[in-house]
Scaffold this motif. Structure first.
Motif, PDB file in Angstrom:
ATOM      1  N   GLY A  16       0.799  -1.226   0.000  1.00 46.88           N
ATOM      2  CA  GLY A  16       0.000   0.000   0.000  1.00 46.88           C
ATOM      3  C   GLY A  16       0.824   1.264   0.000  1.00 46.88           C
ATOM      4  N   PHE A  48      -2.620   2.635 -10.104  1.00 47.49           N
ATOM      5  CA  PHE A  48      -2.792   3.056  -8.715  1.00 47.49           C
ATOM      6  C   PHE A  48      -3.421   4.439  -8.645  1.00 47.49           C
ATOM      7  N   ARG A  54      -1.371   7.391   0.922  1.00 41.81           N
ATOM      8  CA  ARG A  54      -2.165   6.204   0.626  1.00 41.81           C
ATOM      9  C   ARG A  54      -2.089   5.895  -0.860  1.00 41.81           C
ATOM     10  N   VAL A  56      -3.851   3.161  -3.618  1.00 42.01           N
ATOM     11  CA  VAL A  56      -4.920   2.179  -3.762  1.00 42.01           C
ATOM     12  C   VAL A  56      -4.973   1.704  -5.203  1.00 42.01           C
ATOM     13  N   GLU A  62      -6.381  -3.928 -10.056  1.00 44.60           N
ATOM     14  CA  GLU A  62      -6.963  -5.156  -9.489  1.00 44.60           C
ATOM     15  C   GLU A  62      -6.976  -6.274 -10.521  1.00 44.60           C
TER      16      GLU A  62
END
Length: 302
Positions: A16, A48, A54, A56, A62
């Motif tokens: 992360g 990303f 952060r 993600v 994904e």
């Protein structure tokens, strides 16, 4: 598309963070950022969402995640097959380990294994997040193998083999009112300030379940990730704890628990992926370790 791009992509996705991903990959952050940016250009997609503190995965990221695992696994398998054709075992194994491994020394294990398999590189990764995280990382492919503490007999996507079991004991300062007892029960300990270990640690789970089963609430004053620090706090009467018997020493009083709590170490392996030859050989070496059984009649290892 280069293998190192996928390796760095996975490191960022699973930590992360570009910073932590670079630390895991053993390279500078700029190299990881450049490789991921190049991969994004090649794929024509943003992998990303980069926010403050952060990172993600996007939908495209994904989608790439399982394929990246597959590609790197196929490359590793190809290297294994070529090495096997030469009668060699070669490759890299990422082994997760507990912060405390009981009465046997993992350094001795690795010394003997590396002496027998000089073409295998073992990357040792000690967990600071506990066995729950290590189990998830074996399942995802981040770790090839892991030494974990879990009371579970089976878990989806994993093979678990027990390699060690020992009793847990109540530990307190030597001048504590309970120090001279031969046995204590969970029901007596609810009002005491506890030094414990983070949620997700196997020994914490065992103790939490024991208190819940007894219907006793407790106060956790301090959480630590180091058994030595826990001992230091206990012997200064800053709290009490429950630890594996082999983690206790003469600086504290160790008292048998009436309830038979046990700390178990297991080797976790993925059940859905073919292990590399190097990983299989290391698993064999771990499972061949001598079994230590500590007596349940005392708080100190025998």
């Amino acid at each position: 598309m280069q293998p190192h791009q996928l390796e760095y992509f996975l490191a960022v996705a699973e930590t992360g963070s570009f910073t932590r991903g670079a630390e895991r990959a053993g390279v500078v952050q700029s190299a990881v950022s450049a490789a991921v940016s190049q991969l994004e250009r090649q794929l024509g997609a943003t992998l990303f969402e980069r926010a403050y503190h952060r990172v993600v995965l996007t939908a495209e990221g994904e989608a790439l995640l399982p394929r990246a695992h597959d590609v790197l696994a196929a490359i590793a398998a190809a290297r294994d097959d070529v090495a096997a054709a030469r009668g060699e075992v070669a490759g890299t194994v990422v082994l997760g380990t507990l912060a405390f491994t009981g009465p046997w020394n993992i350094a001795d294990l690795l010394r003997d294994f590396q002496g027998a398999h000089r073409l295998v590189a073992v990357h040792l990764r000690q967990t600071i997040a506990g066995s729950a995280t290590s189990l998830a990382e074996v399942r995802s492919g981040t770790l090839d193998l892991a030494l974990v503490s879990t009371h579970a007999e089976t878990l989806p996507g994993l093979r678990l083999d027990e390699i060690h079991r020992e009793p847990m004991v109540f530990a307190c300062d030597r001048d504590h009112p309970l120090a001279r007892r031969t046995e204590v029960s969970i029901a007596e300990l609810g009002e005491l300030p506890f030094i414990d270990y983070p949620t997700g640690w196997g020994n914490r789970t065992v103790v939490d379940l024991a208190f819940a089963g007894a219907g006793v609430a407790r106060t956790i004053r301090t959480e630590v990730t180091d058994f030595r620090l826990a001992r230091s706090l206990v012997c200064r009467d800053l709290g009490v704890t429950i630890v594996p018997a082999s983690a206790a020493d003469d600086s504290m009083a160790a008292v048998r628990l009436r309830e038979p709590l046990e700390w178990t170490v297991k080797l976790a392996r993925p059940s859905a992926r073919r292990p590399s030859d190097a990983s299989a050989r290391l698993a064999e070496a771990i499972l061949a370790l001598p079994r230590h059984r500590l007596a349940k009649t005392t708080g100190h290892p025998l």
